[in-house]
Design a protein around this motif. Structure first.
Motif, PDB file in Angstrom:
ATOM      1  N   GLY A 183     -37.712 -12.149 -25.932  1.00  0.00           N
ATOM      2  CA  GLY A 183     -36.462 -11.391 -26.021  1.00  0.00           C
ATOM      3  C   GLY A 183     -36.623 -10.155 -26.895  1.00  0.00           C
ATOM      4  N   ALA A 184     -35.610  -9.302 -26.839  1.00  0.00           N
ATOM      5  CA  ALA A 184     -35.596  -8.154 -27.743  1.00  0.00           C
ATOM      6  C   ALA A 184     -35.538  -8.634 -29.187  1.00  0.00           C
ATOM      7  CB  ALA A 184     -34.397  -7.268 -27.432  1.00  0.00           C
ATOM      8  N   THR A 185     -34.924  -9.776 -29.394  1.00  0.00           N
ATOM      9  CA  THR A 185     -34.759 -10.298 -30.755  1.00  0.00           C
ATOM     10  C   THR A 185     -36.114 -10.491 -31.443  1.00  0.00           C
ATOM     11  OG1 THR A 185     -32.781 -11.435 -30.007  1.00  0.00           O
ATOM     12  CG2 THR A 185     -33.681 -12.136 -32.108  1.00  0.00           C
TER      13      THR A 185
ATOM     14  N   LEU B 192     -37.683  -7.079 -32.219  1.00  0.00           N
ATOM     15  CA  LEU B 192     -37.049  -6.471 -33.396  1.00  0.00           C
ATOM     16  C   LEU B 192     -37.537  -7.142 -34.677  1.00  0.00           C
ATOM     17  CD1 LEU B 192     -33.507  -6.255 -31.846  1.00  0.00           C
ATOM     18  CD2 LEU B 192     -34.732  -4.283 -32.801  1.00  0.00           C
TER      19      LEU B 192
ATOM     20  N   TYR C 209     -25.764  -5.291 -34.675  1.00  0.00           N
ATOM     21  CA  TYR C 209     -26.159  -6.595 -34.132  1.00  0.00           C
ATOM     22  C   TYR C 209     -26.650  -7.452 -35.296  1.00  0.00           C
ATOM     23  CZ  TYR C 209     -28.680  -9.911 -31.173  1.00  0.00           C
ATOM     24  OH  TYR C 209     -29.132 -11.042 -30.561  1.00  0.00           O
TER      25      TYR C 209
ATOM     26  N   TYR D 283     -30.182  -7.689 -37.329  1.00  0.00           N
ATOM     27  CA  TYR D 283     -30.825  -6.604 -38.089  1.00  0.00           C
ATOM     28  C   TYR D 283     -30.797  -6.882 -39.595  1.00  0.00           C
ATOM     29  CZ  TYR D 283     -29.930  -3.827 -33.796  1.00  0.00           C
ATOM     30  OH  TYR D 283     -29.840  -3.367 -32.513  1.00  0.00           O
TER      31      TYR D 283
ATOM     32  N   ASN E  54     -29.465   1.335 -32.091  1.00  0.00           N
ATOM     33  CA  ASN E  54     -29.046   0.503 -30.957  1.00  0.00           C
ATOM     34  C   ASN E  54     -28.136   1.359 -30.059  1.00  0.00           C
ATOM     35  OD1 ASN E  54     -26.636  -2.196 -30.637  1.00  0.00           O
ATOM     36  ND2 ASN E  54     -28.239  -1.575 -29.232  1.00  0.00           N
TER      37      ASN E  54
ATOM     38  N   ASN F 203     -23.987  -2.286 -29.391  1.00  0.00           N
ATOM     39  CA  ASN F 203     -23.223  -3.507 -29.579  1.00  0.00           C
ATOM     40  C   ASN F 203     -22.869  -3.564 -31.068  1.00  0.00           C
ATOM     41  OD1 ASN F 203     -22.268  -6.118 -29.866  1.00  0.00           O
ATOM     42  ND2 ASN F 203     -24.233  -7.100 -29.518  1.00  0.00           N
TER      43      ASN F 203
ATOM     44  N   ASP G  48     -33.165  -0.232 -29.957  1.00  0.00           N
ATOM     45  CA  ASP G  48     -32.755  -1.457 -29.274  1.00  0.00           C
ATOM     46  C   ASP G  48     -31.929  -0.995 -28.076  1.00  0.00           C
ATOM     47  OD1 ASP G  48     -31.376  -3.661 -28.351  1.00  0.00           O
ATOM     48  OD2 ASP G  48     -30.896  -4.445 -30.338  1.00  0.00           O
TER      49      ASP G  48
ATOM     50  N   VAL H 272     -31.217  -2.785 -25.132  1.00  0.00           N
ATOM     51  CA  VAL H 272     -31.023  -3.896 -24.190  1.00  0.00           C
ATOM     52  C   VAL H 272     -29.912  -3.618 -23.166  1.00  0.00           C
ATOM     53  CG1 VAL H 272     -31.944  -5.675 -25.745  1.00  0.00           C
ATOM     54  CG2 VAL H 272     -29.483  -5.258 -25.688  1.00  0.00           C
ATOM     55  N   TYR H 273     -29.017  -2.653 -23.480  1.00  0.00           N
ATOM     56  CA  TYR H 273     -27.956  -2.310 -22.517  1.00  0.00           C
ATOM     57  C   TYR H 273     -28.271  -1.028 -21.748  1.00  0.00           C
ATOM     58  CZ  TYR H 273     -25.522  -5.853 -25.167  1.00  0.00           C
ATOM     59  OH  TYR H 273     -25.186  -7.049 -25.772  1.00  0.00           O
TER      60      TYR H 273
ATOM     61  N   SER I 231     -34.976  -5.600 -23.065  1.00  0.00           N
ATOM     62  CA  SER I 231     -35.223  -6.933 -22.515  1.00  0.00           C
ATOM     63  C   SER I 231     -34.557  -7.064 -21.152  1.00  0.00           C
ATOM     64  CB  SER I 231     -34.717  -8.020 -23.478  1.00  0.00           C
ATOM     65  OG  SER I 231     -33.399  -8.379 -23.206  1.00  0.00           O
TER      66      SER I 231
ATOM     67  N   LYS J 223     -29.867  -8.798 -20.289  1.00  0.00           N
ATOM     68  CA  LYS J 223     -28.576  -8.222 -19.886  1.00  0.00           C
ATOM     69  C   LYS J 223     -28.671  -7.625 -18.483  1.00  0.00           C
ATOM     70  CE  LYS J 223     -27.862  -8.870 -24.266  1.00  0.00           C
ATOM     71  NZ  LYS J 223     -27.061  -9.911 -24.842  1.00  0.00           N
TER      72      LYS J 223
ATOM     73  N   THR K   3     -29.949 -14.092 -19.802  1.00  0.00           N
ATOM     74  CA  THR K   3     -30.065 -14.042 -21.270  1.00  0.00           C
ATOM     75  C   THR K   3     -30.819 -15.252 -21.829  1.00  0.00           C
ATOM     76  OG1 THR K   3     -27.900 -15.095 -21.539  1.00  0.00           O
ATOM     77  CG2 THR K   3     -27.939 -12.679 -21.542  1.00  0.00           C
TER      78      THR K   3
ATOM     79  N   LYS L  82     -35.089 -15.019 -22.250  1.00  0.00           N
ATOM     80  CA  LYS L  82     -35.718 -14.391 -23.409  1.00  0.00           C
ATOM     81  C   LYS L  82     -37.048 -13.705 -23.068  1.00  0.00           C
ATOM     82  CE  LYS L  82     -34.016 -14.721 -27.079  1.00  0.00           C
ATOM     83  NZ  LYS L  82     -32.908 -13.920 -27.700  1.00  0.00           N
TER      84      LYS L  82
HETATM   85  C1  LIG Z   1     -27.852  -5.137 -29.400  1.00  0.00           C
HETATM   86  C2  LIG Z   1     -28.558  -6.381 -29.005  1.00  0.00           C
HETATM   87  N1  LIG Z   1     -29.866  -6.480 -29.230  1.00  0.00           N
HETATM   88  C3  LIG Z   1     -30.548  -7.585 -28.871  1.00  0.00           C
HETATM   89  C4  LIG Z   1     -29.925  -8.654 -28.269  1.00  0.00           C
HETATM   90  C5  LIG Z   1     -30.707  -9.863 -27.903  1.00  0.00           C
HETATM   91  O1  LIG Z   1     -31.565  -9.615 -26.874  1.00  0.00           O
HETATM   92  P1  LIG Z   1     -32.509 -10.775 -26.341  1.00  0.00           P
HETATM   93  O2  LIG Z   1     -31.644 -11.847 -25.792  1.00  0.00           O
HETATM   94  O3  LIG Z   1     -33.359 -10.104 -25.348  1.00  0.00           O
HETATM   95  O4  LIG Z   1     -33.282 -11.270 -27.522  1.00  0.00           O
HETATM   96  C6  LIG Z   1     -28.558  -8.588 -28.012  1.00  0.00           C
HETATM   97  C7  LIG Z   1     -27.864  -9.736 -27.401  1.00  0.00           C
HETATM   98  O5  LIG Z   1     -26.675  -9.911 -27.521  1.00  0.00           O
HETATM   99  C8  LIG Z   1     -27.860  -7.414 -28.377  1.00  0.00           C
HETATM  100  O6  LIG Z   1     -26.551  -7.304 -28.150  1.00  0.00           O
END
Ligand SMILES: Cc1ncc(COP(=O)(O)O)c(C=O)c1O
Length: 399
Positions: A108-110, A113, A135, A138, A180, A184, A212, A214-215, A242, A245, A250, A253
């Motif tokens: 995932g992006a998580t 990051l 988010y 961070y 980001n 979000n 970031d 992801v959107y 990632s 979305k 979701t 990951k």
């Molecule tokens: C801004 C932001 N970054 C990262 C994520 C998480 O991404 P991933 O599920 O790919 O780890 C989210 C998920 O809500 C998000 O809103």
């Protein structure tokens, strides 16, 4: 729990989860989802879709499991996905990315990051500039890395940063400017001036830009512009995204980081000891998704735009004032007109009163800045049309 020693405490402190008595509170997301389950309210709190993504993508994952893609994939990701990510960056943004050196697949992006912050932050004087509200991972990861978070506030109703505040926040102590975009929780898409200023400041203070995105495919007006495409940005930018979305997956990951090889290698050095690898059967499926036709990508943005409008109409009918988002799953509304002075209390009462769950924006801010966001509430639009219609009708009738 609170007596167990270790660095874990720093994440809880960073995420603002430590109560006055030192105990650890559940996140507001867990609290609100539990409330939705208990009351039968419609959950517009957590940002996950309630419909499956493209059948072709799901089918590739099924086939991959049946075909034996069930062991560790290569450390950087399977070549097919690395290639698809590079093609995607070229196709949508004109970025030339070497799939073998400039791309890394992550959990995932998580994870991308977290690994980026842990890799690039060194000591307690290092600062990470973020746009607040942010988010929640961070602040937690910056704290785990032992660095300082420097928030630049995004203010109602357009949530664009003030450029003077941004300039004041970035200094030679800044190691990372974390952007980001689309954003979000606010749904803001940053202006060209903001993006350009981020690059100028990063150059002036020799900081790394971590994005970031992801959107990236959920924007409603202009096409998405990655900061890495700006002049001078590529060599100091790590672009993170990632498939979660974009393809409504979701839970899979599958994320990635792209950038110049030395930056990607630094992230890999940490990432390999976090998860090592993940999602063997999902990697070829996301590769297929990234290669879908333009109509798919146009379609998901259009569909979400319709949902945004539906949700916005319901919120307005309920008497809230709405900030119309330019991207992302989310819409922020101001409940002050309904007498709300504490968004968390407002959200705790909303399921009983209106049958809808939402998240207070204060969940995405440092405690010291909560007052600036005290009547603002985030609603997720990434739900089925009939669910949003029912939510809109409940909100309208509650008013
Ligand atoms: C801004 C932001 N970054 C990262 C994520 C998480 O991404 P991933 O599920 O790919 O780890 C989210 C998920 O809500 C998000 O809103």
């Amino acid at each position: 729990m609170r007596d167990i020693p270790g660095a874990w405490r720093r994440t809880a402190v960073g995420a603002g989860l430590v109560a006055a008595d030192g105990s650890i509170r559940p996140t507001i997301f867990a609290e609100m989802s539990a409330l939705a389950a208990r009351t039968g309210a419609i959950n517009l709190g957590q940002g996950f879709p309630d419909e499956d993504g493209p059948a072709a993508v799901l089918e590739v994952a099924r086939e991959a499991i049946a075909g034996g893609a069930n062991q560790y994939p290569p450390g950087r990701g399977i070549p097919d996905l690395l290639g698809a990510i590079a093609e995607h960056q070229e196709r949508f943004y004109g970025l030339h990315v070497d799939p073998d050196r400039d791309v890394l697949v992550t959990a995932g992006a998580t994870e991308a990051l977290a690994a980026a912050l842990l890799a690039l932050l060194e000591d307690a004087d290092d600062e990470v500039v973020v746009f607040e509200p942010y988010y929640d991972s961070y602040a937690a990861v910056a704290a785990l890395a032992g660095a300082r978070l420097v928030p630049v506030r995004l203010r109602w109703p357009d949530f664009q940063p003030d450029l003077d505040e941004l300039r004041a926040a970035v200094s030679d102590r800044t190691r990372i400017i974390l952007v980001n975009d689309p954003h979000n929780p606010t749904g803001a898409v940053f202006s060209p001036e903001v993006r350009a200023e981020v690059v100028r400041l990063a150059e002036r203070h020799d900081a790394v830009i971590v994005t970031d995105e992801v959107y990236e495919h959920l924007v409603f007006d202009e096409p998405h512009v990655p900061i890495a495409t700006l002049p001078g940005a590529w060599e100091r930018t790590l672009t993170i995204s990632s498939g979660g979305k974009t393809f409504s997956t979701t839970g899979w990951k599958i994320g990635w980081a792209c950038g110049p090889a030395p930056l990607v290698d630094a992230v890999l050095a940490v990432k390999q000891f976090l998860t090592y690898v993940n999602g063997s059967p999902f990697q070829p499926a996301i590769a297929t998704g990234l290669r879908l036709g333009d109509d798919f990508f146009r379609g998901i943005a259009q569909t979400l735009r319709t949902k945004r409008d539906l949700l916005g109409a319901g919120l307005r009918a309920a008497g809230l004032v709405v900030s119309t988002p330019a991207g992302s799953y989310f819409t922020v509304a101001d409940a002050a007109a309904l007498g709300a002075t504490d968004a968390a209390e407002f959200c705790r009462a909303l399921p009983e009163r209106a049958g809808v769950v939402a998240i207070p924006l204060t969940a995405f801010t440092t405690p010291a800045h909560r007052d600036d966001y005290r009547s603002l509430v985030r609603f997720a639009a990434c739900k089925r049309v009939d669910v949003l219609e029912e939510a809109a009708s409940r909100l309208a009738h509650w008013a």
